[in-house]
Design an enzyme around this catalytic site. Structure first.
Site, mmCIF file in Angstrom:
data_model
loop_
_atom_site.group_PDB
_atom_site.id
_atom_site.type_symbol
_atom_site.label_atom_id
_atom_site.label_comp_id
_atom_site.label_asym_id
_atom_site.label_seq_id
_atom_site.Cartn_x
_atom_site.Cartn_y
_atom_site.Cartn_z
ATOM 1 N N LYS A 22 0.831 -1.034 -0.086
ATOM 2 C CA LYS A 22 0.036 -0.030 0.075
ATOM 3 C C LYS A 22 0.773 1.217 -0.016
ATOM 4 O O LYS A 22 0.486 2.260 -0.761
ATOM 5 C CB LYS A 22 -0.760 0.108 1.388
ATOM 6 C CG LYS A 22 -1.857 1.301 1.617
ATOM 7 C CD LYS A 22 -2.337 1.338 2.717
ATOM 8 C CE LYS A 22 -1.889 1.646 3.906
ATOM 9 N NZ LYS A 22 -1.592 3.271 4.136
ATOM 10 N N ASN A 23 1.766 1.177 1.082
ATOM 11 C CA ASN A 23 2.604 2.595 1.062
ATOM 12 C C ASN A 23 3.732 2.612 -0.071
ATOM 13 O O ASN A 23 4.063 4.053 0.023
ATOM 14 C CB ASN A 23 3.118 2.381 2.524
ATOM 15 C CG ASN A 23 2.203 2.814 3.495
ATOM 16 O OD1 ASN A 23 0.890 3.021 3.172
ATOM 17 N ND2 ASN A 23 2.501 2.319 4.794
ATOM 18 N N ARG A 92 -3.924 9.795 3.632
ATOM 19 C CA ARG A 92 -2.650 10.755 3.716
ATOM 20 C C ARG A 92 -1.929 10.876 2.484
ATOM 21 O O ARG A 92 -1.293 12.140 2.094
ATOM 22 C CB ARG A 92 -1.861 10.008 4.695
ATOM 23 C CG ARG A 92 -0.526 10.433 5.211
ATOM 24 C CD ARG A 92 -0.310 11.650 6.068
ATOM 25 N NE ARG A 92 0.842 12.240 6.497
ATOM 26 C CZ ARG A 92 1.054 13.292 7.114
ATOM 27 N NH1 ARG A 92 -0.121 13.816 7.375
ATOM 28 N NH2 ARG A 92 2.113 13.465 7.563
ATOM 29 N N CYS A 116 -5.359 8.145 8.975
ATOM 30 C CA CYS A 116 -5.550 7.431 10.045
ATOM 31 C C CYS A 116 -5.403 8.316 11.412
ATOM 32 O O CYS A 116 -4.562 9.053 11.193
ATOM 33 C CB CYS A 116 -4.971 6.119 10.408
ATOM 34 S SG CYS A 116 -5.537 4.798 9.695
ATOM 35 N N ARG A 121 -0.128 14.634 12.670
ATOM 36 C CA ARG A 121 0.594 14.321 11.498
ATOM 37 C C ARG A 121 0.938 15.481 10.747
ATOM 38 O O ARG A 121 0.397 15.650 9.542
ATOM 39 C CB ARG A 121 0.012 13.201 10.709
ATOM 40 C CG ARG A 121 -0.386 12.086 11.514
ATOM 41 C CD ARG A 121 -1.056 11.071 10.706
ATOM 42 N NE ARG A 121 -0.009 10.456 9.805
ATOM 43 C CZ ARG A 121 -0.515 9.143 9.092
ATOM 44 N NH1 ARG A 121 -1.937 8.833 9.008
ATOM 45 N NH2 ARG A 121 0.494 8.586 8.241
ATOM 46 N N PRO A 122 1.690 16.484 11.208
ATOM 47 C CA PRO A 122 2.062 17.583 10.405
ATOM 48 C C PRO A 122 2.855 17.254 9.093
ATOM 49 O O PRO A 122 3.573 16.139 8.948
ATOM 50 C CB PRO A 122 3.009 18.381 11.468
ATOM 51 C CG PRO A 122 3.421 17.434 12.251
ATOM 52 C CD PRO A 122 2.524 16.230 12.446
ATOM 53 N N ILE A 123 2.859 18.401 8.439
ATOM 54 C CA ILE A 123 3.686 18.399 6.948
ATOM 55 C C ILE A 123 4.705 19.281 6.866
ATOM 56 O O ILE A 123 5.109 19.654 5.729
ATOM 57 C CB ILE A 123 2.621 18.423 5.862
ATOM 58 C CG1 ILE A 123 1.777 19.802 5.899
ATOM 59 C CG2 ILE A 123 1.615 17.256 5.827
ATOM 60 C CD1 ILE A 123 1.146 19.741 4.343
ATOM 61 N N ASP A 124 5.043 19.518 8.097
ATOM 62 C CA ASP A 124 6.197 20.873 8.065
ATOM 63 C C ASP A 124 7.413 20.327 7.530
ATOM 64 O O ASP A 124 8.001 21.439 6.652
ATOM 65 C CB ASP A 124 6.573 21.315 9.593
ATOM 66 C CG ASP A 124 6.923 19.879 10.492
ATOM 67 O OD1 ASP A 124 6.025 19.306 10.495
ATOM 68 O OD2 ASP A 124 8.093 20.050 11.010
ATOM 69 N N GLN A 125 7.846 19.157 7.507
ATOM 70 C CA GLN A 125 8.936 18.821 6.869
ATOM 71 C C GLN A 125 8.980 18.983 5.254
ATOM 72 O O GLN A 125 10.056 19.441 4.443
ATOM 73 C CB GLN A 125 9.521 17.180 7.375
ATOM 74 C CG GLN A 125 9.853 17.344 8.775
ATOM 75 C CD GLN A 125 11.125 18.150 9.171
ATOM 76 O OE1 GLN A 125 12.209 18.076 8.798
ATOM 77 N NE2 GLN A 125 10.450 19.364 10.015
ATOM 78 N N ASP A 304 4.069 0.465 12.265
ATOM 79 C CA ASP A 304 2.841 -0.175 11.544
ATOM 80 C C ASP A 304 2.348 -1.732 12.052
ATOM 81 O O ASP A 304 1.199 -2.129 11.638
ATOM 82 C CB ASP A 304 2.693 -0.116 9.993
ATOM 83 C CG ASP A 304 2.688 1.259 9.619
ATOM 84 O OD1 ASP A 304 2.512 2.189 10.354
ATOM 85 O OD2 ASP A 304 3.052 1.536 8.221
ATOM 86 N N ILE A 326 6.799 6.722 17.130
ATOM 87 C CA ILE A 326 6.656 7.398 16.047
ATOM 88 C C ILE A 326 5.246 8.223 16.139
ATOM 89 O O ILE A 326 5.154 9.491 15.940
ATOM 90 C CB ILE A 326 6.470 6.544 14.925
ATOM 91 C CG1 ILE A 326 7.814 5.478 14.509
ATOM 92 C CG2 ILE A 326 6.288 7.245 13.488
ATOM 93 C CD1 ILE A 326 8.917 6.076 14.350
ATOM 94 N N ARG A 396 -9.238 -0.136 3.729
ATOM 95 C CA ARG A 396 -8.238 0.663 2.986
ATOM 96 C C ARG A 396 -6.934 0.098 2.699
ATOM 97 O O ARG A 396 -6.080 0.733 1.917
ATOM 98 C CB ARG A 396 -8.125 2.005 4.092
ATOM 99 C CG ARG A 396 -9.051 3.050 4.057
ATOM 100 C CD ARG A 396 -8.804 4.189 4.851
ATOM 101 N NE ARG A 396 -7.489 4.342 4.620
ATOM 102 C CZ ARG A 396 -6.340 4.852 5.556
ATOM 103 N NH1 ARG A 396 -6.923 5.008 6.644
ATOM 104 N NH2 ARG A 396 -5.212 5.188 5.190
#
Ligand code: EPU
Length: 417
Positions: A22-23, A92, A116, A121-125, A304, A326, A396
């Protein structure tokens, strides 16, 4: 609404074939936009996250054809328009479109991604790398407008080895001018899969799978074919099922090195496995040793698999402990395992699991994808009937989970309610 119903206690025997990861697939599909020609990706899993990405591709004007596990994507008629919030928040991975569109058109308008609910789950990076490469990021509530006159390679150090930020950097830098050096990159196998895909298109990426990735920008990316790697988390989940209640259960189409952090822990618990080139066979055992586990980025123990492993630790003889480093909210499965009879105590980011206990079937809720997998495993082991609600989360990420388990002897079905 759908629910899974399991009659527990049935021995699992036979073979489970693992699907495409999936990922990986959720990154390869948006990455395909970067090509000016047709791309083909095989071993695409049939899960609802893929349907959500196809919805975005088709909304943008791409032509998508699916024949079994083969997906053919033609992006030449794409119109770079705003991606609405109702589709970007479905998963995501929608934010891989942010970087692919920025990399190709130097402009993107879209919303904060979904995913999920397992902690912040920031996206700053990701935004930091966009800015370092020369983009301007305008935030208006949940909406992002990101533009660049030029994208120019530079050296970027991630604050943590984020999988998403590493892939997003590849997708933007691949067509940037000059050289991008990404330090403290994530090393997950899915990142290698994406880099190989881009290199097949004509990109020049070196070092994927290590913490330093070097990307020489190219002006054009062309036609290519690639295959999604086997899903190491799906493989790990079924391997744990075999450890719980299997008799010579074989997990087929797996890359054993990708789940060595799990197989080594299973060995520590006392399990013997037959590990082949692309298969692992395992059986349940009477007495298993407790262990301590800490989640880490690859090649550490994957977050996971933390929730699925918790089910197995309820069967160990003594106290196990599991530390989640994590995500801060990935213990929502504990309440439901305890409802099934487990003895688990949450102490901030660590859980203590005391075993062995008899799991008893009852009604439980899949609060997120891997919590759902954990509860399916518990249901397979438990006495009596387990009903798992909110299973959209499970569907999913696990292709054909019901059929795969039925084939090896489980008594499991999906009911519409
Ligand atoms: N983080 C930040 N800022 C960022 C990015 C990440 O603070 O800009 C933090 C996160 O909050 C988290 C940690 O860094 O605490 C790791 O996040 P990462 O970016 O590595 O995760 P992700 O890319 O959002 C992917 C998988 C997850 C998997 C993680 C870790 C996809 C679509 N998702 O998420 O998969 O848990 O990597 O391996 O690839 C799942 O499949 O169940 C799942 C949640």
């Amino acid at each position: 609404m759908k629910q899974i119903v399991i009659e527990g206690g049935k021995i699992l025997q036979g073979e489970i074939k693992i699907s495409g990861a999936k990922n990986s697939a959720v990154a390869l599909i948006p990455a395909s936009l970067l090509s000016d020609e047709i791309v083909k990706i095989d071993n695409i899993p049939n899960i609802s996250d893929i349907d959500a990405l196809n919805e975005i591709l088709e909304y943008l004007g791409a032509t998508v054809k699916r024949e079994g596990t083969l997906m053919t994507i033609d992006s030449k008629n794409i119109v770079n328009k705003e991606i609405p919030e109702n589709i970007s928040k479905k998963l995501r991975a929608s934010y891989y479109f942010m970087s692919a569109l920025l990399g190709k058109y130097k402009k993107v308008e879209m919303y904060f991604p979904g995913g999920c609910s397992i902690g912040a789950r920031p996206i700053d990076q990701t935004l930091k790398t966009f800015k370092a490469l020369g983009a301007t990021v305008k935030e208006d509530g949940n909406k992002y407008t990101i533009t660049a006159d030029r994208l120019v390679g530079t050296t970027i150090q991630l604050d943590m080895p984020s999988v998403g930020a590493t892939i997003n950097t590849l997708l933007v830098a691949v067509k940037a001018e000059g050289t991008t050096i990404l330090k403290n990159a994530a090393k997950e196998p899915e990142i290698v899969n994406v880099a190989t895909f881009l290199n097949n298109m004509g990109a020049n990426i070196k070092g994927a799978g290590t913490s330093k990735i070097v990307i020489e920008g190219v002006s054009k990316l062309g036609r290519c074919f690639t295959e999604v790697i086997p899903d190491r988390i799906e493989a790990g989940t079924y391997l744990i099922a075999g450890a719980l209640i299997g008799q010579n259960l074989t997990i087929k189409n797996v890359i054993p090195e990708h789940i060595e952090s799990l197989t080594l822990k299973l060995k520590e618990m006392g399990y013997k496995m037959d590990i082949g080139y692309d298969s692992i066979t395992i059986s349940m055992q009477d007495k298993i040793k407790p262990i301590n586990v800490k989640t880490l980025g690859y090649p550490g123990f994957p977050t996971d698999l933390q929730q699925p492993l918790t089910t197995l630790l309820t069967q160990a003889d003594g106290k196990s402990s599991l530390e989640e480093t994590i995500y801060e909210n990935r213990f929502q499965n504990v309440e439901y395992l305890n409802k099934m009879g487990a003895n688990i105590e949450i102490k901030d980011r660590i859980i203590d699991i005391k075993g062995p206990i008899d799991l008893i079937g009852t009604t439980v809720k899949a609060t997120d994808l891997r919590a759902g997998a954990c509860l399916v495993l518990a249901g397979l082991k438990a006495e009596g009937t387990t009903v798992i609600t909110d299973i959209e989360h499970v569907l999913r990420g696990y292709e054909d989970i019901i059929q795969k388990l039925l084939n090896v002897g489980a008594k499991i079905k999906i009911e519409e309610i």
